[in-house]
Design a protein around this motif. Structure first.
Motif, mmCIF file in Angstrom:
data_model
loop_
_atom_site.group_PDB
_atom_site.id
_atom_site.type_symbol
_atom_site.label_atom_id
_atom_site.label_comp_id
_atom_site.label_asym_id
_atom_site.label_seq_id
_atom_site.Cartn_x
_atom_site.Cartn_y
_atom_site.Cartn_z
ATOM 1 N N ARG A 51 -0.179 86.204 57.598
ATOM 2 C CA ARG A 51 0.943 85.265 57.697
ATOM 3 C C ARG A 51 0.556 83.901 57.122
ATOM 4 O O ARG A 51 1.330 83.271 56.397
ATOM 5 N N ALA A 52 -0.664 83.467 57.436
ATOM 6 C CA ALA A 52 -1.127 82.171 56.928
ATOM 7 C C ALA A 52 -1.121 82.161 55.396
ATOM 8 O O ALA A 52 -0.803 81.149 54.777
ATOM 9 N N GLY A 53 -1.484 83.303 54.806
ATOM 10 C CA GLY A 53 -1.529 83.364 53.341
ATOM 11 C C GLY A 53 -0.184 83.694 52.718
ATOM 12 O O GLY A 53 -0.076 83.744 51.492
ATOM 13 N N GLY A 54 0.834 83.996 53.558
ATOM 14 C CA GLY A 54 2.151 84.342 53.027
ATOM 15 C C GLY A 54 2.207 85.747 52.453
ATOM 16 O O GLY A 54 2.991 86.021 51.542
ATOM 17 N N HIS A 93 4.842 91.900 65.852
ATOM 18 C CA HIS A 93 6.205 91.641 65.358
ATOM 19 C C HIS A 93 6.443 90.143 65.239
ATOM 20 O O HIS A 93 6.960 89.659 64.224
ATOM 21 N N ASP A 94 6.036 89.408 66.285
ATOM 22 C CA ASP A 94 6.246 87.952 66.273
ATOM 23 C C ASP A 94 5.541 87.289 65.092
ATOM 24 O O ASP A 94 5.989 86.261 64.587
ATOM 25 N N LEU A 95 4.421 87.888 64.694
ATOM 26 C CA LEU A 95 3.664 87.311 63.577
ATOM 27 C C LEU A 95 4.199 87.796 62.222
ATOM 28 O O LEU A 95 3.620 87.507 61.177
ATOM 29 N N GLY A 96 5.269 88.546 62.270
ATOM 30 C CA GLY A 96 5.933 88.949 61.023
ATOM 31 C C GLY A 96 5.408 90.237 60.420
ATOM 32 O O GLY A 96 5.772 90.579 59.284
ATOM 33 N N ALA A 97 4.539 90.982 61.135
ATOM 34 C CA ALA A 97 4.008 92.229 60.574
ATOM 35 C C ALA A 97 5.004 93.366 60.782
ATOM 36 O O ALA A 97 5.787 93.359 61.734
ATOM 37 N N LYS A 98 4.958 94.347 59.863
ATOM 38 C CA LYS A 98 5.746 95.573 60.052
ATOM 39 C C LYS A 98 4.833 96.556 60.797
ATOM 40 O O LYS A 98 3.689 96.778 60.373
ATOM 41 N N VAL A 99 5.313 97.120 61.923
ATOM 42 C CA VAL A 99 4.450 97.986 62.734
ATOM 43 C C VAL A 99 4.971 99.419 62.663
ATOM 44 O O VAL A 99 6.155 99.656 62.906
ATOM 45 N N ILE A 100 4.090 100.356 62.336
ATOM 46 C CA ILE A 100 4.510 101.766 62.248
ATOM 47 C C ILE A 100 3.632 102.606 63.177
ATOM 48 O O ILE A 100 2.386 102.600 63.051
ATOM 49 N N ALA A 101 4.263 103.302 64.127
ATOM 50 C CA ALA A 101 3.516 104.150 65.067
ATOM 51 C C ALA A 101 3.218 105.501 64.409
ATOM 52 O O ALA A 101 4.086 106.094 63.768
#
Ligand SMILES: Cc1ncc(COP(=O)(O)O)c(C=O)c1O
Length: 460
Positions: free
Chosen positions: A194-197, A217-225
């Motif tokens: 996120r810091a690096g965009g 999720h809050d940090l903007g990552a896409k999470v796949i189980a």
């Protein structure tokens, strides 16, 4: 353009990456045979020097910018060598790192700083050490995102930024980054990406902790189980990650075989130890092992420091895994069985070179789904096993397999005697030390270091 002061090569097959290759992460021959291909950053020790200590590295009065390990040890980093060989000035590189660090601070509250390293009187007394010896603690719980993991990923982020700055990649068409983890590595990756965009996908097992998934999720990552595939051994999240990487995602992982440069960022922890030791070597270093990148990078950092004359000798490298899963210990025993009682360094190197050609004979996925209070070191495989086995063999260390009782006892002791809010994975090296003290293999006057690697999140 001059030649960079380091190369990235695979010592197993001899592949050397082109310094203009923006993604020197995985050996192109990995997966084509049974050899343990791994890209490794090799320093030209005739050219580089170990950076002198600024003022004591953990002195809060020292200039803040000099205490950022990615600035302090920049002259040992491949991205620095590539940047300066292409004409980027030292000042421009520093500015780039400082701006990325400021972006990390904007996401996580603070950036990367050398973490504390100190002799713990409480632990040293509790374990019966003489005042001349004792227990030294490297405290990573206050590091970015609460563990040492961000070090591995910050090194990769800086490399990616340098590649863009040098015109070797186009910032307008960045591939996605990807990682398989449901713990500290995923959280660190999400903060740093996120810091690096950069866009990040995180592959997790279906039973990943809800609070971690939330944070991701809050940090903007896409999470796949990724559910376990019946009949398919190995970590399902890791297997899915592999497929994604084959489709073009970049490995933002902390596993050396997927991204050899991730090991380089982790070297900063060992370099900080060297600076703080100020020439007084340790007798033992005890490292908890999951995927093995932490141990592998710490061993490499100390070895480089010895080669560069900044450290007199290596400590005995002792490793810790749980009774739940100990693939590293199993691989070590398989290598050890091929060696004489007191093997010469040359014999160890020869056997390790042979083992590197036949990975599956030594390192296999753990057959059962493991469980332990030390959840961060339950990897099915020790991906970076080879450097760690060699590190133990050449220094007289051993793989320790510790019980749940020892892990719990060590955790209680760590928190009570240091006041550090470490989690049971982070204090698992101390469980190894308890066993080494019980068996008399660590003496009263020995100087021993443990790494408190992870912050307690929620209730223990
Ligand atoms: C707190 C903590 N310590 C140690 C480790 C082990 O590191 P490695 O997987 O590089 O062996 C992990 C891995 O997740 C961890 O989270």
């Amino acid at each position: 353009m001059t030649a960079p002061a380091s190369t990235i090569c695979c010592p197993v097959c001899g592949h050397i990456t082109d310094p203009a290759d923006p993604y020197p992460f995985r050996c192109p021959r990995a997966g084509t045979d049974d050899a343990d291909h791994l890209l490794t950053r090799v320093l030209d020790t005739a050219v580089v020097r170990f950076p002198p200590a600024p003022t004591p590295v953990s002195n809060p009065a020292a200039p803040v910018s000099d205490m950022n390990p990615f600035l302090l040890y920049r002259t040992l980093m491949h991205s620095y060598h590539v940047a300066t060989a292409r004409g980027l000035s030292d000042g421009a590189y520093r500015d780039l790192v400082a701006s990325l660090d400021a972006a990390v601070a904007a996401v996580d509250g603070h950036g990367f700083r050398a973490t504390p390293f100190f002799r713990s009187p409480g632990l040293s007394d509790a374990l019966g050490f003489d005042p001349k010896g004792g227990v030294w603690v490297k405290d990573e719980t206050g590091n970015v995102s609460g563990s040492h993991k961000g070090r591995h990923l910050m090194g990769v982020l800086i490399h990616l930024a340098v590649m863009e700055r040098c015109g070797l990649t186009d910032p307008a068409s960045r591939p996605d980054l990807a990682i398989a983890s449901c713990g500290n590595a995923a959280l660190a990756a999400a903060v740093v990406a996120r810091a690096g965009g950069w866009r990040l996908t995180v592959f997790v097992p279906p039973d990943a902790q809800a609070s971690v998934v939330h944070q991701l999720h809050d940090l903007g990552a896409k999470v796949i189980a990724c559910p376990r595939e019946p009949g398919t051994p190995g970590d399902p999240a890791y297997l899915t990650l592999r497929r994604e990487l084959d489709l073009g995602a970049l490995p933002f992982t902390t596993q050396g075989p997927e991204n050899g440069l991730a090991i380089e960022g982790g070297l900063t922890l060992g370099y900080e130890l060297v600076t703080d030791l100020a020439g007084e070597p340790l007798d033992h270093l005890i490292v908890q092992v999951g995927g093995g990148a932490l141990a592998s990078s710490t061993i490499q950092a100390l070895r480089e420091a010895v080669d560069l004359g900044a450290l007199g000798r290596l400590p005995a490298i002792q490793t810790v895994q749980t009774t739940g899963a100990h693939p590293l210990e199993r691989a070590y025993q398989r290598v050890r069985a091929l060696l004489p009682d007191d093997p010469a360094p040359e014999a160890i190197r020869k056997i390790m070179a042979e083992a590197a050609q036949h990975r599956s004979a030594f390192m296999q996925p753990w057959p059962r789904e493991p469980a332990s209070v030390a959840t961060g070191i339950l990897d099915d495989e020790t991906y970076d096993w080879r450097a760690v086995v060699e590190g133990m063999l050449t220094t007289g260390g051993r793989p320790l397999v510790v019980s749940e009782d020892s892990l719990t006892q060590a955790h209680r002791l760590a928190v009570a005697r240091t006041g550090i809010p470490v989690d049971p994975t982070g204090s698992s090296g101390l469980a190894g030390l308890l066993e080494l003290r019980r068996s008399g293999q660590v003496g009263d006057r020995d100087r021993v270091a443990v790494l408190f690697t992870g912050l307690q999140r929620g209730t223990p």
